[in-house]
Design a protein around this motif. Structure first.
Motif, PDB file in Angstrom:
ATOM      1  N   PRO A   1      85.301  31.824  -8.577  1.00 49.01           N
ATOM      2  CA  PRO A   1      85.329  32.098 -10.017  1.00 49.01           C
ATOM      3  C   PRO A   1      86.546  32.918 -10.443  1.00 49.01           C
ATOM      4  N   VAL A   2      87.704  32.304 -10.327  1.00 52.73           N
ATOM      5  CA  VAL A   2      88.942  32.941 -10.764  1.00 52.73           C
ATOM      6  C   VAL A   2      89.888  31.842 -11.240  1.00 52.73           C
ATOM      7  N   VAL A   3      90.656  32.156 -12.281  1.00 55.10           N
ATOM      8  CA  VAL A   3      91.693  31.253 -12.778  1.00 55.10           C
ATOM      9  C   VAL A   3      93.020  31.862 -12.349  1.00 55.10           C
ATOM     10  N   VAL A   4      93.799  31.124 -11.583  1.00 52.88           N
ATOM     11  CA  VAL A   4      95.044  31.634 -11.016  1.00 52.88           C
ATOM     12  C   VAL A   4      96.233  31.324 -11.917  1.00 52.88           C
ATOM     13  N   GLY A   5      96.263  30.142 -12.513  1.00 52.29           N
ATOM     14  CA  GLY A   5      97.333  29.788 -13.444  1.00 52.29           C
ATOM     15  C   GLY A   5      98.433  28.939 -12.863  1.00 52.29           C
ATOM     16  N   SER A   6      98.913  29.275 -11.664  1.00 46.50           N
ATOM     17  CA  SER A   6      99.982  28.464 -11.087  1.00 46.50           C
ATOM     18  C   SER A   6      99.851  28.460  -9.571  1.00 46.50           C
ATOM     19  N   GLY A   7     100.412  27.430  -8.978  1.00 46.78           N
ATOM     20  CA  GLY A   7     100.354  27.259  -7.531  1.00 46.78           C
ATOM     21  C   GLY A   7     100.099  25.800  -7.211  1.00 46.78           C
ATOM     22  N   ALA A   8      99.995  25.524  -5.934  1.00 43.67           N
ATOM     23  CA  ALA A   8      99.766  24.141  -5.491  1.00 43.67           C
ATOM     24  C   ALA A   8      98.338  23.715  -5.817  1.00 43.67           C
ATOM     25  N   ARG A   9      98.225  22.538  -6.364  1.00 39.47           N
ATOM     26  CA  ARG A   9      96.924  21.966  -6.694  1.00 39.47           C
ATOM     27  C   ARG A   9      96.589  20.889  -5.670  1.00 39.47           C
ATOM     28  N   LEU A  10      95.318  20.769  -5.377  1.00 43.13           N
ATOM     29  CA  LEU A  10      94.899  19.755  -4.414  1.00 43.13           C
ATOM     30  C   LEU A  10      95.116  18.355  -4.960  1.00 43.13           C
ATOM     31  N   PHE A  11      94.793  18.151  -6.221  1.00 41.90           N
ATOM     32  CA  PHE A  11      94.806  16.800  -6.796  1.00 41.90           C
ATOM     33  C   PHE A  11      96.081  16.567  -7.594  1.00 41.90           C
ATOM     34  N   GLU A  12      97.205  16.504  -6.899  1.00 37.11           N
ATOM     35  CA  GLU A  12      98.491  16.214  -7.528  1.00 37.11           C
ATOM     36  C   GLU A  12      98.999  14.861  -7.042  1.00 37.11           C
ATOM     37  N   ASP A  13      99.734  14.193  -7.901  1.00 41.46           N
ATOM     38  CA  ASP A  13     100.473  12.984  -7.520  1.00 41.46           C
ATOM     39  C   ASP A  13      99.618  11.853  -6.969  1.00 41.46           C
ATOM     40  N   PHE A  14      98.491  11.595  -7.600  1.00 42.45           N
ATOM     41  CA  PHE A  14      97.672  10.455  -7.213  1.00 42.45           C
ATOM     42  C   PHE A  14      98.005   9.292  -8.142  1.00 42.45           C
ATOM     43  N   ALA A  15      98.509   8.201  -7.571  1.00 40.66           N
ATOM     44  CA  ALA A  15      98.860   7.034  -8.378  1.00 40.66           C
ATOM     45  C   ALA A  15      97.613   6.223  -8.731  1.00 40.66           C
ATOM     46  N   GLU A  16      96.616   6.260  -7.869  1.00 41.29           N
ATOM     47  CA  GLU A  16      95.376   5.508  -8.063  1.00 41.29           C
ATOM     48  C   GLU A  16      94.191   6.476  -8.029  1.00 41.29           C
ATOM     49  N   PRO A  17      93.129   6.142  -8.753  1.00 42.74           N
ATOM     50  CA  PRO A  17      91.931   6.991  -8.696  1.00 42.74           C
ATOM     51  C   PRO A  17      91.313   6.995  -7.295  1.00 42.74           C
ATOM     52  N   VAL A  18      90.755   8.129  -6.926  1.00 45.39           N
ATOM     53  CA  VAL A  18      90.009   8.261  -5.676  1.00 45.39           C
ATOM     54  C   VAL A  18      88.572   8.566  -6.070  1.00 45.39           C
ATOM     55  N   ARG A  19      87.670   7.694  -5.692  1.00 41.29           N
ATOM     56  CA  ARG A  19      86.269   7.857  -6.076  1.00 41.29           C
ATOM     57  C   ARG A  19      85.516   8.663  -5.022  1.00 41.29           C
ATOM     58  N   LEU A  20      84.774   9.654  -5.518  1.00 40.47           N
ATOM     59  CA  LEU A  20      83.973  10.512  -4.662  1.00 40.47           C
ATOM     60  C   LEU A  20      82.562  10.584  -5.222  1.00 40.47           C
ATOM     61  N   ARG A  21      81.601  10.817  -4.339  1.00 43.52           N
ATOM     62  CA  ARG A  21      80.203  10.953  -4.755  1.00 43.52           C
ATOM     63  C   ARG A  21      79.724  12.349  -4.363  1.00 43.52           C
ATOM     64  N   LEU A  22      79.167  13.070  -5.317  1.00 39.73           N
ATOM     65  CA  LEU A  22      78.637  14.395  -5.047  1.00 39.73           C
ATOM     66  C   LEU A  22      77.383  14.270  -4.190  1.00 39.73           C
ATOM     67  N   GLU A  23      77.406  14.907  -3.022  1.00 38.11           N
ATOM     68  CA  GLU A  23      76.269  14.880  -2.101  1.00 38.11           C
ATOM     69  C   GLU A  23      75.413  16.132  -2.226  1.00 38.11           C
ATOM     70  N   ARG A  24      76.075  17.267  -2.495  1.00 41.14           N
ATOM     71  CA  ARG A  24      75.343  18.531  -2.538  1.00 41.14           C
ATOM     72  C   ARG A  24      76.162  19.547  -3.320  1.00 41.14           C
TER      73      ARG A  24
END
Length: 185
Positions: free
Chosen positions: A141-164
């Protein structure tokens, strides 16, 4: 077939590499218990070179009394790197060459799950290529503002299903996603 399971700490705004989201600061006993269960299903670790070097400096010298130290020190470590020439934290294997082919070989080989602690650039690449089976995001629970993001530079959608999903007493929300195969066209 082995599964590749990644676990990362991430800020609310998607940053994965900031000091404010250090796992040491945010991990509780309750979370360690859950992580221990995941480690019990694995027998290998996959790292990018930066995460390998960072974790080696700390965990290599820790007592095996800690479940995390025991797992990391005893498990086979696979390190993806084009820069490293040798790996001192054994048992370890250097992975070079075609990432997709090498990871596919690891997945099809004998053994239990392969854990990825951190290594966001590697996780991103495996997500893009459909080679990551499970993604555990511990959102702090913190907003950092800048830095490397996990979900950068995806040309196509990646589908995920929430398990838990689990909300911990310290405000961290753990989200476990599974990869979903693309729909047939």
């Amino acid at each position: 077939m082995r599964k590749i399971v990644a676990g990362l700490f991430m800020s609310l705004d998607g940053i994965v590499d900031a000091h404010e989201i250090s796992p040491h600061e945010w991990t509780t006993d309750e979370m360690m218990e859950r992580m221990g269960k995941g480690l019990g299903q694995a027998d290998a670790v996959l790292f990018g070179s930066r995460t390998y070097a960072l974790l080696e400096r700390f965990w290599r010298h820790q007592s095996d009394d800690s479940p995390m130290a025991n797992f990391l020190n005893r498990s086979t470590k696979y390190v993806v790197s084009s820069k490293l020439d040798r790996l001192d934290w054994q048992p370890a294997t250097l992975i070079r060459g075609e990432l997709i082919e090498e990871i596919a070989k690891l997945k099809s080989g004998p053994g239990r799950n392969i854990q990825i602690p951190g290594s966001p650039m590697l996780v991103r690449a495996l997500l893009r290529e459909g080679l990551l089976d499970e993604l555990i995001l511990n959102v702090v629970p913190v907003v950092v503002g800048s830095g490397a993001r996990l979900f950068e530079d995806f040309a196509e959608p990646v589908r995920l299903r929430l398990e838990r999903s689990t909300a911990f007493s310290n405000g961290v929300v753990s989200l476990t996603y599974r990869s979903v195969a693309p729909a047939a066209e």
